[in-house]
Design an enzyme around this catalytic site. Structure first.
Site, short mmCIF file in Angstrom:
data_model
loop_
_atom_site.label_atom_id
_atom_site.label_comp_id
_atom_site.label_asym_id
_atom_site.label_seq_id
_atom_site.Cartn_x
_atom_site.Cartn_y
_atom_site.Cartn_z
CE LYS A 55 66.28 21.90 -0.87
NZ LYS A 55 66.47 22.48 0.48
CB SER A 59 67.74 25.47 3.48
OG SER A 59 69.08 25.17 3.78
CB SER A 67 70.02 23.54 0.60
OG SER A 67 68.82 23.11 1.23
#
Length: 487
Positions: free
Chosen positions: A73, A178, A154
């Site tokens: 990420k 997330s 996210s």
């Protein structure tokens, strides 16, 4: 089931190599076919230009992770030419030359860093009306099961990428939902470990109380394998002081773990009221019972103070922790505070094209340390001692289960996300306890995950319960269509 899933996904995009171990070149071809073109998932932000060279070296490492290609990420620093942007134009040139300790651990185990994944910009903390999976750097991430629907946030790019077969696995981060929400709606496994099990150094922060990184994979076994590499004490992150003592071989006994005689608490009120989702949850509960678990219905209603005080904590810590991170960056130029980010966004209208920065502005104004300290103590008490701990103790159960999230909602850049109030993951998020989401089937072709939550530092047993459920599951697990929903 895992190989069938991957092969079916491969077939959906008319790509070869089904059934074989995937190489960096295989994954790069797949990224080109379904992320950069075709359905254009926008899950991958950047490719590591040294991935093929690193693969050759990694295959010489002894161990089960040697040569495995993993996406990271893009709020986690990776040494080399790739920037760590958190999706924002303000950090588009943020090439730090540093590996986050969690990345260094992966490399030591032989993992190949394939690239960086898109995310909800600033891990979805900038605006109260954002669209999960959108960033100014990467655009809107799409769900491979229905490309007009959310990949959730996210860690949206990490969830979408794993579901689409763009890497063997990915690393996401979570403050509250997330990792687990994108895992649920993309039909994969996502594990949020106990806060303090995995280092957060050189990870763009929201909250030192709740932030953690974790694996996103196609199976619980793969998640456990990654946890063996990820877990450990980092002297620069005081939250991890106990990690070396608490970590274990997370894969040991996983293949034979069972649920016979295990008491599991069922959070019925957190399952929502959608008939098809409730039917799917009941099927998962029947599978757990058939596997030998004893189910205990629990009527739980969280105090509204818990969420209220959590938000105060996130606002206060965002301003403090973000400023500390920005000032730690090697570059002398660039933003050094949350106030600098707010000013940058105002000067760059492309950042505010779809939604604003009201949460950033609230955080900048949240400076009451005494109020923050009280809010943290209360939210932690309500989620931990009087939440998960009390529910486990009073009901004599080892785990709590609920649907992780509802079906993926349509992407809506104008009005933002449409969360439906399903799930209880905020308990684990606020308390900092382990939370695993495992696919339990689908509603109208849209994946739904089963949440399994346990006590602090009970990560290994939560993974074991997930693996046992995975083997007992009778519902069909959907494969990505790479089409719009209903087509």
């Amino acid at each position: 089931m895992r190989m069938l899933f991957l092969c079916s996904a491969m077939a959906a995009a008319a790509l070869p190599s089904c059934g074989a171990a995937q190489s960096v070149s295989d994954y790069l071809a797949r990224i080109a076919a379904v992320d950069d073109s075709g359905p254009k998932l926008n899950a991958v932000l950047a490719i590591n230009p040294d991935a093929a060279k690193e693969e050759a070296a990694a295959r010489k490492v002894k161990g089960p992770l040697a040569g495995k290609a993993v996406l990271i990420k893009d709020n986690i620093e990776v040494a080399g030419p790739m920037a760590t942007t958190a999706g924002s134009l303000a950090l588009k040139d943020n090439v730090t030359g540093r590996d986050a300790p969690l990345v260094a651990r992966l490399r030591k185990a032989g993992v190949v860093i394939l690239g960086k994944t898109n995310l909800s910009e600033w891990a979805n903390i900038r605006s109260s009306s954002s669209s999960s999976g959108w960033s100014a750097i990467g655009g809107q991430t799409k769900n491979p099961h229905a490309i007009d629907r959310t990949a959730c946030g996210s860690s949206s790019g990490s969830g979408s990428a794993v579901a689409a077969g763009l890497a063997w696995a990915a690393i996401g981060t979570e403050t509250d939902g997330s990792i687990t929400c994108p895992a649920s709606v993309n039909g994969i496994v996502g594990f949020k470990p106990t806060v303090g099990m995995v280092s957060r150094t050189h990870v763009v922060p929201i909250s030192h109380s709740q932030d953690t990184a974790g694996p996103m994979t196609r199976s619980v076994a793969d998640a456990a394998l990654l946890m063996n590499a990820l877990a450990g004490t980092d002297p620069a992150d005081s939250a991890t002081a106990e990690a070396d003592k608490r970590k274990a071989d997370f894969t040991a006994g996983l293949a034979t773990a069972n649920l016979k005689g295990v008491r599991i608490g069922v959070l019925r009120k957190q399952a929502g009221n959608h008939p098809a989702l409730l039917a799917l949850f009941d099927k998962a509960l029947a599978d757990l019972k058939a596997a030998g678990a004893e189910l205990v219905e629990i009527a739980f209603e969280p105090s509204p103070e818990m969420g209220r005080d959590e938000f105060t904590v996130l606002l206060y810590e965002l301003r403090e922790d973000m400023g500390a991170y920005l000032r730690s960056l090697p570059a002398k130029q660039g933003p050094k505070s949350l106030a600098d980010l707010i000013a940058f966004n105002k000067a760059h209208p492309e950042e505010l094209r779809w939604f604003g920065q009201d949460v950033f502005e609230q955080a900048e104004a949240t400076t009451d340390q005494i109020g923050y300290t009280a809010a943290r103590a209360n939210s932690l008490k309500l989620a931990g001692a009087e939440g998960i701990d009390r529910l486990l103790r009073e009901n004599k159960v080892t785990f709590l289960v609920a649907p992780t999230e509802g079906p993926a909602w349509p992407i809506d850049l104008v009005l933002g996300d449409h969360f439906v109030g399903v799930g209880a993951g905020n308990l684990s998020a606020i308390a900092g306890y382990p939370h695993l989401s495992v696919p339990m089937g689908a509603v109208e072709g849209l994946p739904i995950g089963l949440s399994i939550m346990g006590a602090k530092w009970d990560d290994k047993r939560v993974l074991e319960a997930g693996a046992a459920y995975e083997r007992a599951r009778t519902a069909a697990v959907p494969v990505p269509s790479f089409k719009r929903w209903g087509e």
